[in-house]
Design a protein around this motif. Structure first.
Motif, mmCIF file in Angstrom:
data_model
loop_
_atom_site.group_PDB
_atom_site.id
_atom_site.type_symbol
_atom_site.label_atom_id
_atom_site.label_comp_id
_atom_site.label_asym_id
_atom_site.label_seq_id
_atom_site.Cartn_x
_atom_site.Cartn_y
_atom_site.Cartn_z
ATOM 1 N N MET A 1 51.586 22.929 47.810
ATOM 2 C CA MET A 1 50.526 23.473 48.627
ATOM 3 C C MET A 1 49.939 24.694 47.927
ATOM 4 O O MET A 1 50.654 25.625 47.568
ATOM 5 C CB MET A 1 51.099 23.864 49.985
ATOM 6 N N VAL A 2 48.642 24.705 47.721
ATOM 7 C CA VAL A 2 47.964 25.813 47.071
ATOM 8 C C VAL A 2 47.247 26.631 48.135
ATOM 9 O O VAL A 2 46.443 26.096 48.896
ATOM 10 C CB VAL A 2 46.952 25.313 46.020
ATOM 11 N N LEU A 3 47.571 27.918 48.183
ATOM 12 C CA LEU A 3 46.923 28.800 49.144
ATOM 13 C C LEU A 3 45.688 29.412 48.511
ATOM 14 O O LEU A 3 45.726 29.874 47.375
ATOM 15 C CB LEU A 3 47.878 29.918 49.569
ATOM 16 N N LYS A 4 44.607 29.415 49.248
ATOM 17 C CA LYS A 4 43.387 30.052 48.767
ATOM 18 C C LYS A 4 43.398 31.502 49.234
ATOM 19 O O LYS A 4 43.660 31.773 50.402
ATOM 20 C CB LYS A 4 42.157 29.324 49.286
ATOM 21 N N PRO A 5 43.123 32.422 48.311
ATOM 22 C CA PRO A 5 43.171 33.836 48.704
ATOM 23 C C PRO A 5 42.048 34.199 49.664
ATOM 24 O O PRO A 5 40.933 33.683 49.557
ATOM 25 C CB PRO A 5 43.020 34.578 47.377
ATOM 26 N N SER A 6 42.367 35.074 50.606
ATOM 27 C CA SER A 6 41.354 35.585 51.526
ATOM 28 C C SER A 6 40.500 36.606 50.776
ATOM 29 O O SER A 6 40.781 36.943 49.632
ATOM 30 C CB SER A 6 42.039 36.259 52.720
ATOM 31 N N GLY A 7 39.472 37.112 51.425
ATOM 32 C CA GLY A 7 38.609 38.119 50.802
ATOM 33 C C GLY A 7 39.397 39.337 50.365
ATOM 34 O O GLY A 7 39.198 39.877 49.284
ATOM 35 N N TYR A 8 40.317 39.782 51.215
ATOM 36 C CA TYR A 8 41.163 40.938 50.910
ATOM 37 C C TYR A 8 41.998 40.672 49.659
ATOM 38 O O TYR A 8 42.092 41.516 48.775
ATOM 39 C CB TYR A 8 42.052 41.228 52.121
ATOM 40 N N GLU A 9 42.586 39.486 49.580
ATOM 41 C CA GLU A 9 43.427 39.149 48.428
ATOM 42 C C GLU A 9 42.601 38.996 47.159
ATOM 43 O O GLU A 9 43.053 39.335 46.077
ATOM 44 C CB GLU A 9 44.228 37.887 48.716
ATOM 45 N N LYS A 10 41.366 38.499 47.272
ATOM 46 C CA LYS A 10 40.494 38.401 46.105
ATOM 47 C C LYS A 10 40.186 39.790 45.571
ATOM 48 O O LYS A 10 40.153 40.006 44.365
ATOM 49 C CB LYS A 10 39.193 37.677 46.456
ATOM 50 N N ASP A 11 39.948 40.736 46.487
ATOM 51 C CA ASP A 11 39.699 42.111 46.071
ATOM 52 C C ASP A 11 40.901 42.671 45.321
ATOM 53 O O ASP A 11 40.753 43.320 44.288
ATOM 54 C CB ASP A 11 39.388 43.003 47.278
ATOM 55 N N LEU A 12 42.096 42.413 45.854
ATOM 56 C CA LEU A 12 43.315 42.892 45.192
ATOM 57 C C LEU A 12 43.500 42.241 43.830
ATOM 58 O O LEU A 12 43.949 42.892 42.886
ATOM 59 C CB LEU A 12 44.539 42.619 46.066
ATOM 60 N N THR A 13 43.141 40.979 43.714
ATOM 61 C CA THR A 13 43.261 40.287 42.434
ATOM 62 C C THR A 13 42.409 40.993 41.387
ATOM 63 O O THR A 13 42.863 41.239 40.270
ATOM 64 C CB THR A 13 42.852 38.811 42.571
ATOM 65 N N GLY A 14 41.184 41.350 41.751
ATOM 66 C CA GLY A 14 40.307 42.068 40.828
ATOM 67 C C GLY A 14 40.852 43.439 40.467
ATOM 68 O O GLY A 14 40.784 43.856 39.306
ATOM 69 N N VAL A 15 41.402 44.126 41.456
ATOM 70 C CA VAL A 15 41.963 45.460 41.206
ATOM 71 C C VAL A 15 43.161 45.364 40.260
ATOM 72 O O VAL A 15 43.236 46.085 39.264
ATOM 73 C CB VAL A 15 42.369 46.148 42.533
ATOM 74 N N PHE A 16 44.089 44.453 40.563
ATOM 75 C CA PHE A 16 45.269 44.332 39.709
ATOM 76 C C PHE A 16 44.903 43.835 38.313
ATOM 77 O O PHE A 16 45.492 44.269 37.325
ATOM 78 C CB PHE A 16 46.332 43.448 40.355
ATOM 79 N N ALA A 17 43.924 42.945 38.217
ATOM 80 C CA ALA A 17 43.483 42.473 36.896
ATOM 81 C C ALA A 17 42.884 43.630 36.098
ATOM 82 O O ALA A 17 43.152 43.773 34.898
ATOM 83 C CB ALA A 17 42.472 41.342 37.049
ATOM 84 N N ALA A 18 42.095 44.460 36.752
ATOM 85 C CA ALA A 18 41.499 45.615 36.070
ATOM 86 C C ALA A 18 42.576 46.605 35.638
ATOM 87 O O ALA A 18 42.520 47.167 34.545
ATOM 88 C CB ALA A 18 40.480 46.296 36.980
ATOM 89 N N LEU A 19 43.573 46.814 36.492
ATOM 90 C CA LEU A 19 44.644 47.774 36.185
ATOM 91 C C LEU A 19 45.627 47.250 35.144
ATOM 92 O O LEU A 19 46.419 48.025 34.610
ATOM 93 C CB LEU A 19 45.408 48.123 37.465
ATOM 94 N N ALA A 20 45.573 45.972 34.845
ATOM 95 C CA ALA A 20 46.515 45.389 33.883
ATOM 96 C C ALA A 20 46.285 45.907 32.468
ATOM 97 O O ALA A 20 47.194 45.878 31.644
ATOM 98 C CB ALA A 20 46.402 43.861 33.898
ATOM 99 N N ASP A 21 45.108 46.411 32.189
ATOM 100 C CA ASP A 21 44.781 46.873 30.842
ATOM 101 C C ASP A 21 45.017 48.384 30.725
ATOM 102 O O ASP A 21 44.488 49.160 31.521
ATOM 103 C CB ASP A 21 43.316 46.552 30.533
ATOM 104 N N PRO A 22 45.785 48.815 29.723
ATOM 105 C CA PRO A 22 46.086 50.248 29.582
ATOM 106 C C PRO A 22 44.853 51.108 29.302
ATOM 107 O O PRO A 22 44.805 52.270 29.735
ATOM 108 C CB PRO A 22 47.081 50.315 28.420
ATOM 109 N N THR A 23 43.852 50.563 28.626
ATOM 110 C CA THR A 23 42.632 51.336 28.372
ATOM 111 C C THR A 23 41.914 51.616 29.685
ATOM 112 O O THR A 23 41.456 52.738 29.924
ATOM 113 C CB THR A 23 41.695 50.584 27.403
ATOM 114 N N ARG A 24 41.851 50.621 30.554
ATOM 115 C CA ARG A 24 41.181 50.827 31.833
ATOM 116 C C ARG A 24 41.951 51.816 32.707
ATOM 117 O O ARG A 24 41.343 52.636 33.409
ATOM 118 C CB ARG A 24 40.965 49.490 32.537
#
Length: 115
Positions: free
Chosen positions: A1-24
């Protein structure tokens, strides 16, 4: 079963992806001191201003910075609210870890009594 992220979770995905880079992360740290131009943000790094601009675009898309035009300068500004959401999400797991450590303490105490 694949869960689709809600709007809140999509926002968090972008935040965590951005924070994954040490330069950022370093750029965000720099912006805690105040608004800055691309040239000011690029100064501590051994990379071009266009490369820093690409990092700024990712941070802007994640909602972590906003950009404004002031005279001929384009300034980047830290937007901390998305970080609050990320911290809130992480804190939800604090009780899980606290309970896990409490159970581990109980097991260790029991083992010491058995010795």
């Amino acid at each position: 079963m694949v869960l689709k992220p809600s709007g809140y979770e999509k926002d968090l995905t972008g935040v965590f992806a951005a924070l994954a880079d040490p330069t950022r992360r370093a750029i965000l740290t720099e912006l805690r001191r105040g608004d800055a131009t691309v040239a000011e943000l690029a100064a501590p790094f051994s990379m071009s201003q266009p490369a820093v601009s690409k990092h700024l675009k990712v941070l802007e898309q994640a909602g972590l910075i906003s950009r404004t035009q002031r005279a001929t300068a384009r300034l980047s500004h830290l937007e901390a609210e998305p970080l609050r959401a990320a911290v809130g999400w992480l804190l939800d797991y604090r009780s899980y870890w606290a309970e896990s450590f409490d159970r581990l303490d109980d097991v260790l105490e029991e083992l010491q009594r058995d010795d």
